[in-house]
Design a protein around this motif. Structure first.
Motif, PDB file in Angstrom:
ATOM      1  N   ARG A   1     -11.234   9.022 -31.345  1.00  0.00           N
ATOM      2  CA  ARG A   1     -10.461  10.186 -30.891  1.00  0.00           C
ATOM      3  C   ARG A   1      -9.644  10.738 -32.047  1.00  0.00           C
ATOM      4  O   ARG A   1      -8.870  10.020 -32.667  1.00  0.00           O
ATOM      5  CB  ARG A   1      -9.549   9.785 -29.734  1.00  0.00           C
TER       6      ARG A   1
ATOM      7  N   LEU B   1      -9.930  15.469 -29.964  1.00  0.00           N
ATOM      8  CA  LEU B   1     -11.380  15.582 -29.968  1.00  0.00           C
ATOM      9  C   LEU B   1     -12.017  14.201 -29.830  1.00  0.00           C
ATOM     10  O   LEU B   1     -11.540  13.231 -30.409  1.00  0.00           O
ATOM     11  CB  LEU B   1     -11.857  16.246 -31.266  1.00  0.00           C
ATOM     12  N   GLN B   2     -13.107  14.131 -29.080  1.00  0.00           N
ATOM     13  CA  GLN B   2     -13.808  12.878 -28.827  1.00  0.00           C
ATOM     14  C   GLN B   2     -15.108  12.846 -29.636  1.00  0.00           C
ATOM     15  O   GLN B   2     -15.863  13.813 -29.653  1.00  0.00           O
ATOM     16  CB  GLN B   2     -14.121  12.748 -27.339  1.00  0.00           C
TER      17      GLN B   2
ATOM     18  N   LYS C   1     -18.587  10.250 -30.592  1.00  0.00           N
ATOM     19  CA  LYS C   1     -19.360   9.050 -30.291  1.00  0.00           C
ATOM     20  C   LYS C   1     -20.208   8.701 -31.506  1.00  0.00           C
ATOM     21  O   LYS C   1     -20.961   9.538 -32.001  1.00  0.00           O
ATOM     22  CB  LYS C   1     -20.250   9.280 -29.067  1.00  0.00           C
TER      23      LYS C   1
ATOM     24  N   ARG D   1     -17.890  16.618 -32.879  1.00  0.00           N
ATOM     25  CA  ARG D   1     -17.260  16.158 -31.639  1.00  0.00           C
ATOM     26  C   ARG D   1     -18.239  16.242 -30.480  1.00  0.00           C
ATOM     27  O   ARG D   1     -19.089  17.136 -30.410  1.00  0.00           O
ATOM     28  CB  ARG D   1     -16.022  16.990 -31.329  1.00  0.00           C
ATOM     29  N   SER D   2     -18.137  15.296 -29.559  1.00  0.00           N
ATOM     30  CA  SER D   2     -18.996  15.285 -28.389  1.00  0.00           C
ATOM     31  C   SER D   2     -18.321  15.926 -27.190  1.00  0.00           C
ATOM     32  O   SER D   2     -18.988  16.439 -26.297  1.00  0.00           O
ATOM     33  CB  SER D   2     -19.396  13.843 -28.040  1.00  0.00           C
ATOM     34  N   ASP D   3     -16.967  15.906 -27.184  1.00  0.00           N
ATOM     35  CA  ASP D   3     -16.263  16.437 -26.026  1.00  0.00           C
ATOM     36  C   ASP D   3     -14.773  16.503 -26.337  1.00  0.00           C
ATOM     37  O   ASP D   3     -14.312  16.003 -27.371  1.00  0.00           O
ATOM     38  CB  ASP D   3     -16.504  15.550 -24.805  1.00  0.00           C
ATOM     39  N   GLN D   4     -14.022  17.118 -25.437  1.00  0.00           N
ATOM     40  CA  GLN D   4     -12.570  17.118 -25.505  1.00  0.00           C
ATOM     41  C   GLN D   4     -12.066  15.839 -24.841  1.00  0.00           C
ATOM     42  O   GLN D   4     -12.531  15.483 -23.749  1.00  0.00           O
ATOM     43  CB  GLN D   4     -12.001  18.341 -24.785  1.00  0.00           C
ATOM     44  N   HIS D   5     -11.160  15.128 -25.497  1.00  0.00           N
ATOM     45  CA  HIS D   5     -10.647  13.891 -24.915  1.00  0.00           C
ATOM     46  C   HIS D   5      -9.708  14.217 -23.755  1.00  0.00           C
ATOM     47  O   HIS D   5      -8.929  15.169 -23.831  1.00  0.00           O
ATOM     48  CB  HIS D   5      -9.895  13.078 -25.976  1.00  0.00           C
ATOM     49  N   PRO D   6      -9.759  13.445 -22.654  1.00  0.00           N
ATOM     50  CA  PRO D   6      -8.884  13.733 -21.498  1.00  0.00           C
ATOM     51  C   PRO D   6      -7.404  13.745 -21.849  1.00  0.00           C
ATOM     52  O   PRO D   6      -6.625  14.478 -21.227  1.00  0.00           O
ATOM     53  CB  PRO D   6      -9.210  12.590 -20.524  1.00  0.00           C
TER      54      PRO D   6
ATOM     55  N   SER E   1     -16.502   4.898 -29.693  1.00  0.00           N
ATOM     56  CA  SER E   1     -15.947   6.249 -29.692  1.00  0.00           C
ATOM     57  C   SER E   1     -14.686   6.307 -30.543  1.00  0.00           C
ATOM     58  O   SER E   1     -13.986   5.303 -30.721  1.00  0.00           O
ATOM     59  CB  SER E   1     -15.634   6.704 -28.261  1.00  0.00           C
TER      60      SER E   1
END
Length: 333
Positions: free
Chosen positions: A130, A168-169, A171, A159-164, A128
């Protein structure tokens, strides 16, 4: 003059409102260099003998000047600057033949290391990355030479998701053999758009350089003489078999008597401690340490109370008591 007035107005919009930011990458775009002496050529999508017209952001380009020239079906742009950025479309009658965005190469010399951080939980086929900056409206990543060289066969990853932790996240998947020694660096190319300017850079690294295991798990603590033997299990995300992909652990503990902390690189720690935690890494490549596990309290070793011989107990109860006491007292954390 009218055309330049319109472009100056567009420049003010770009500078102060960011109204022309793209939320995704256009299907076709060209990246120009500000005030480059080499002109940019925009070609119509299909060659035709019929006359075509060019539109700029939906409006017909009527007033050509020294910076914009039409040659047959092509449009030649020289000394590109911010007011000239946007969508150029080629039309034959009421039918649009093609559309191309003209974007500007970002002038900032920001290093990619400060914008993109990559991590692999193991040597499996996925890792992954970020993207840490929030100033860009569209970001994508590509893996391999096709992307770093700007090839059309690049498989871009959104992007696959919002990083905690913000950003941006992404993979990405690779085809490296986990059992073979790495001889070639991976190449991750990032493209990001901000106000019709595009940032594009490539980051190169070995997979082993970004490996950081997840937290391991403290399974049990057992008394061994004057020490405690701590049993630690690898994280479920770590590569298998564990006999080949080994991990080394470091234990941090707090002494009961004075509250001082100590560390051990073996499985043995002093018996008189109040709590402990663990982190792990790959010892072969000296990878980054995992995050520490949460602190785990260590219970005191309790002796089994002596049973009175004056009281008659049911048959077999003494053995059951001993087994229960041994089982409950053996696990201290």
């Amino acid at each position: 003059m009218e055309m330049w007035t319109r472009w100056i107005f567009r420049l003010l919009l770009i500078s102060f409102t960011g109204a022309h930011g793209l939320s995704d990458f256009p299907q076709n775009f060209i990246m120009a260099i500000r005030n480059d002496v080499n002109p940019v050529t925009l070609t119509c999508g299909a060659q035709t003998d019929e006359a075509v017209i060019w539109k700029f952001d939906g409006e017909v380009i009527e007033d050509l000047d020294d910076n914009i020239k039409q040659r047959n079906q092509s449009l030649i742009l020289s000394e590109v600057d911010a007011p000239m950025l946007g969508e150029y479309s080629c039309w034959r009658g009421n039918k649009m033949i093609s559309s191309t965005y003209l974007l500007l190469q970002e002038d900032e010399e920001e290093e990619l290391d400060s914008l993109l951080r990559c991590r692999a939980k193991s040597y499996d086929c996925e890792f992954s990355c970020r993207w840490t900056s929030s100033g860009y409206t569209a970001v994508r990543l590509g893996l391999g030479p096709d992307c770093s060289e700007g090839g059309k066969s690049c498989q871009w990853v959104r992007r696959s998701d919002q990083h905690p932790d913000g950003g941006l996240q992404f993979k990405l998947s690779h085809t490296l053999m986990p059992y073979a020694e790495e001889s070639t660096m991976m190449e991750v190319t990032a493209e990001a758009i901000k106000n019709l300017s595009i940032f594009r850079k490539t980051k190169r690294f070995y997979l082993r350089d970004i490996v950081q295991p997840d937290r391991s798990k403290i399974v049990r603590c057992q008394e061994v003489g004057q020490d405690l033997n701590v049993t630690i299990a690898p994280p479920s995300s770590w590569s298998t078999p564990h006999s080949f992909f080994s991990l080394e652990h470091e234990i941090e503990y707090v002494l009961k008597d004075d509250g001082k902390t100590g560390r051990s690189s073996s499985s043995l720690v002093p018996k008189k401690i109040s709590k402990l935690r663990v982190r792990s890494r790959d010892p072969l490549v000296l990878s980054a340490w995992s995050q520490w596990t949460p602190w785990k309290n260590v219970r005191a070793w309790k002796k089994n109370p002596r049973l009175s011989t004056n009281r008659m107990l049911p048959s077999g109860s003494l053995d059951r008591c001993k087994k229960r006491g041994k089982k409950s007292n053996k696990k201290l954390c």
